[in-house]
Design a protein around this motif. Sequence first.
Motif, PDB file in Angstrom:
ATOM      1  N   LEU A   1       0.825  -1.206   0.000  1.00  0.00           N
ATOM      2  CA  LEU A   1       0.000   0.000   0.000  1.00  0.00           C
ATOM      3  C   LEU A   1       0.859   1.256   0.000  1.00  0.00           C
ATOM      4  N   THR A   2       1.928   1.224   0.808  1.00  0.00           N
ATOM      5  CA  THR A   2       2.828   2.380   0.852  1.00  0.00           C
ATOM      6  C   THR A   2       3.493   2.612  -0.498  1.00  0.00           C
ATOM      7  N   LEU A   3       3.950   1.530  -1.117  1.00  0.00           N
ATOM      8  CA  LEU A   3       4.589   1.640  -2.426  1.00  0.00           C
ATOM      9  C   LEU A   3       3.612   2.177  -3.467  1.00  0.00           C
ATOM     10  N   ALA A   4       2.342   1.779  -3.386  1.00  0.00           N
ATOM     11  CA  ALA A   4       1.347   2.273  -4.336  1.00  0.00           C
ATOM     12  C   ALA A   4       1.098   3.766  -4.151  1.00  0.00           C
ATOM     13  N   ARG A   5       1.073   4.225  -2.886  1.00  0.00           N
ATOM     14  CA  ARG A   5       0.868   5.651  -2.646  1.00  0.00           C
ATOM     15  C   ARG A   5       2.077   6.473  -3.111  1.00  0.00           C
ATOM     16  N   VAL A   6       3.277   5.930  -2.829  1.00  0.00           N
ATOM     17  CA  VAL A   6       4.478   6.680  -3.217  1.00  0.00           C
ATOM     18  C   VAL A   6       4.598   6.790  -4.726  1.00  0.00           C
ATOM     19  N   THR A   7       4.300   5.741  -5.430  1.00  0.00           N
ATOM     20  CA  THR A   7       4.431   5.722  -6.891  1.00  0.00           C
ATOM     21  C   THR A   7       3.163   6.179  -7.601  1.00  0.00           C
ATOM     22  N   ASN A   8       2.147   6.593  -6.805  1.00  0.00           N
ATOM     23  CA  ASN A   8       0.892   7.089  -7.365  1.00  0.00           C
ATOM     24  C   ASN A   8       0.237   6.061  -8.290  1.00  0.00           C
ATOM     25  N   ARG A   9       0.215   4.817  -7.813  1.00  0.00           N
ATOM     26  CA  ARG A   9      -0.408   3.744  -8.569  1.00  0.00           C
ATOM     27  C   ARG A   9      -1.722   3.325  -7.913  1.00  0.00           C
ATOM     28  N   PRO A  10      -2.570   2.568  -8.630  1.00  0.00           N
ATOM     29  CA  PRO A  10      -3.830   2.115  -8.021  1.00  0.00           C
ATOM     30  C   PRO A  10      -3.575   1.201  -6.820  1.00  0.00           C
ATOM     31  N   VAL A  11      -4.550   1.177  -5.934  1.00  0.00           N
ATOM     32  CA  VAL A  11      -4.440   0.322  -4.756  1.00  0.00           C
ATOM     33  C   VAL A  11      -4.393  -1.146  -5.195  1.00  0.00           C
ATOM     34  N   PRO A  12      -3.404  -1.914  -4.749  1.00  0.00           N
ATOM     35  CA  PRO A  12      -3.304  -3.329  -5.178  1.00  0.00           C
ATOM     36  C   PRO A  12      -4.491  -4.145  -4.683  1.00  0.00           C
ATOM     37  N   GLU A  13      -4.817  -5.184  -5.437  1.00  0.00           N
ATOM     38  CA  GLU A  13      -5.937  -6.051  -5.103  1.00  0.00           C
ATOM     39  C   GLU A  13      -5.566  -7.035  -4.000  1.00  0.00           C
ATOM     40  N   ALA A  14      -6.609  -7.613  -3.405  1.00  0.00           N
ATOM     41  CA  ALA A  14      -6.383  -8.671  -2.409  1.00  0.00           C
ATOM     42  C   ALA A  14      -5.702  -9.862  -3.078  1.00  0.00           C
ATOM     43  N   ARG A  15      -4.909 -10.582  -2.297  1.00  0.00           N
ATOM     44  CA  ARG A  15      -4.107 -11.667  -2.848  1.00  0.00           C
ATOM     45  C   ARG A  15      -4.737 -13.022  -2.513  1.00  0.00           C
ATOM     46  N   SER A  16      -4.786 -13.887  -3.520  1.00  0.00           N
ATOM     47  CA  SER A  16      -5.306 -15.253  -3.343  1.00  0.00           C
ATOM     48  C   SER A  16      -4.167 -16.188  -2.978  1.00  0.00           C
ATOM     49  N   PRO A  17      -4.467 -17.345  -2.393  1.00  0.00           N
ATOM     50  CA  PRO A  17      -3.416 -18.338  -2.129  1.00  0.00           C
ATOM     51  C   PRO A  17      -2.737 -18.753  -3.434  1.00  0.00           C
ATOM     52  N   ARG A  18      -1.452 -18.988  -3.359  1.00  0.00           N
ATOM     53  CA  ARG A  18      -0.687 -19.326  -4.554  1.00  0.00           C
ATOM     54  C   ARG A  18      -0.871 -20.805  -4.891  1.00  0.00           C
ATOM     55  N   ILE A  19      -1.118 -21.097  -6.160  1.00  0.00           N
ATOM     56  CA  ILE A  19      -1.276 -22.476  -6.623  1.00  0.00           C
ATOM     57  C   ILE A  19       0.100 -23.121  -6.741  1.00  0.00           C
ATOM     58  N   LEU A  20       0.321 -24.171  -5.968  1.00  0.00           N
ATOM     59  CA  LEU A  20       1.572 -24.913  -6.062  1.00  0.00           C
ATOM     60  C   LEU A  20       1.500 -26.019  -7.103  1.00  0.00           C
ATOM     61  N   ARG A  21       0.345 -26.663  -7.184  1.00  0.00           N
ATOM     62  CA  ARG A  21       0.218 -27.774  -8.124  1.00  0.00           C
ATOM     63  C   ARG A  21      -1.253 -28.062  -8.379  1.00  0.00           C
ATOM     64  N   LEU A  22      -1.566 -28.371  -9.630  1.00  0.00           N
ATOM     65  CA  LEU A  22      -2.902 -28.823 -10.009  1.00  0.00           C
ATOM     66  C   LEU A  22      -2.737 -30.138 -10.750  1.00  0.00           C
ATOM     67  N   ARG A  23      -3.167 -31.227 -10.104  1.00  0.00           N
ATOM     68  CA  ARG A  23      -2.912 -32.565 -10.649  1.00  0.00           C
ATOM     69  C   ARG A  23      -4.235 -33.294 -10.902  1.00  0.00           C
ATOM     70  N   PRO A  24      -4.468 -33.758 -12.118  1.00  0.00           N
ATOM     71  CA  PRO A  24      -5.677 -34.561 -12.382  1.00  0.00           C
ATOM     72  C   PRO A  24      -5.510 -35.993 -11.886  1.00  0.00           C
ATOM     73  N   THR A  25      -6.599 -36.594 -11.435  1.00  0.00           N
ATOM     74  CA  THR A  25      -6.621 -37.991 -11.013  1.00  0.00           C
ATOM     75  C   THR A  25      -7.748 -38.709 -11.754  1.00  0.00           C
ATOM     76  N   ALA A  26      -7.892 -39.994 -11.471  1.00  0.00           N
ATOM     77  CA  ALA A  26      -8.930 -40.790 -12.137  1.00  0.00           C
ATOM     78  C   ALA A  26     -10.327 -40.403 -11.686  1.00  0.00           C
ATOM     79  N   THR A  27     -10.441 -39.675 -10.575  1.00  0.00           N
ATOM     80  CA  THR A  27     -11.759 -39.308 -10.061  1.00  0.00           C
ATOM     81  C   THR A  27     -11.960 -37.803  -9.930  1.00  0.00           C
ATOM     82  N   GLY A  28     -10.917 -37.013 -10.077  1.00  0.00           N
ATOM     83  CA  GLY A  28     -11.089 -35.582  -9.898  1.00  0.00           C
ATOM     84  C   GLY A  28      -9.793 -34.820 -10.086  1.00  0.00           C
ATOM     85  N   LEU A  29      -9.639 -33.756  -9.294  1.00  0.00           N
ATOM     86  CA  LEU A  29      -8.467 -32.900  -9.337  1.00  0.00           C
ATOM     87  C   LEU A  29      -7.914 -32.742  -7.934  1.00  0.00           C
TER      88      LEU A  29
END
Length: 452
Positions: free
Chosen positions: A61-89
């Motif tokens: 937020l501080t960096l956005a104010r200093v650089t006069n940029r839009p307020v950053p969005e909320a952050r989602s959990p980072r995807i480490l792996r997406l693996r298909p299986t015989a019944t799902g994901l």
Amino acid sequence: MTALWVTLLVVLALALVLRWRRPTWYWMTFGVTFATIRVLIRYRSVMDACGLTVPPSRWRLTLARVTNRPVPEARSPRILRLRPTATGLVLRLKLRPGQDAFDFSASSDRLRHSFALHNVVSREIRSGVVELRMTGYDVLKRVRMPVALSTEVLRVPVALREDGEVHHRDYRQVPHALNVGATKSGKSVYQRTLVAGLASQNVALVGIDCKNGVELSPLAARFTALADNPAHAADLLAALVQYMGRVYQVIRAEQRISVALPDAEITADIWDLPAHLRPVPVVLLVDEVAELALAANKAEEARRDQIVTDLVRLAQLGRAAGIHLEVCGQRFGSELGKGITMLRAQLTGRTAHRVNDETSANMAFGDISPDAVLAAVQIDKDRPGTAVAGDSSGGWSRIRAPHTTLRQAVDICNGYAYRTPSIPELDPFRPVLPARVHVGKVQPRAATATAF
């Protein structure tokens, strides 16, 4: 152009037929691709809608104010792996600072609807990492057990979990278990599947079936001992307690406690004994525990107290001697009399099939998980064999056992009858098998195994 439309219509018709008749094939051919694209496209919006995002940090937020940029969005959990299986994901996520694994468990139903999948189960892998196991179709509608299954001693695949994984009954990890459920809920099929799985292993099966043996007598070829009424059950349990004492004498004689031996060779149970001295493990199956606990007069009350005392003693002391309990019943509450709740406290594993009231579900999961109680009450009567399985740690999951017919179980037990061990204390209770008329060439019978 006409050929292209015809091809598309054929593919669409094939997909619809597979989805209706062969959901597993549909998932592996079409469903997994559609679901993967859907999850990746909707991921950020779904995380935000389910409240599984974190606000931007102060330095952003501080960096956005200093650089006069839009307020950053909320952050989602980072995807480490997406693996298909015989019944799902299987979606593995790295949590952001401030997030809790419980938030994902509480949002599993919303995630299921948002991603248009059949079921979502969340579990914590390690600190800061959560795994979402998502199934693309109802795997419990038509249970199909995998062909390649575990063959470890005292570890039997008995059912399929709602996340597509195989549910094992592992006596080494959970020595004793309770199985409750109403009539026609699938308890007998579950027990039949369990006996059929244990038949091929070096295990002594001991049964108590107070319904005149109608459930376990057909499987008697693989049972070392069998009692079909409370009077015989009392004598059988007393003999089993006597056998347990003899096993402990063997353990004491072979503990080999000496400063010259490493600690790994000192044993307090049967599993570290030399192979030639190790007793065969025993699995005691009680078909209807209420019949053992009921009493109509003074004589039956004395017998009942002795039965419950022996069961409690076996549950408390039997694990190190290789004795394991599988107790089944429609109800298992304090109304069965003194000592029953003490016995229930020793039964770590809990399985609840369909029950008729919430009180019966509380007898299995009331002291473990309220969510499991609610899940057990909601089991549909049109789905026999469906159950909620858990343990005293609070973890639970929905399972469904495959439909093992009595004929199939009988054939398996007869085929492995030569593996039935002989235990001297239990010889008086060895079931008498009916004479069989063999047609054609008579096959030689293998020698009977001996406990020790």
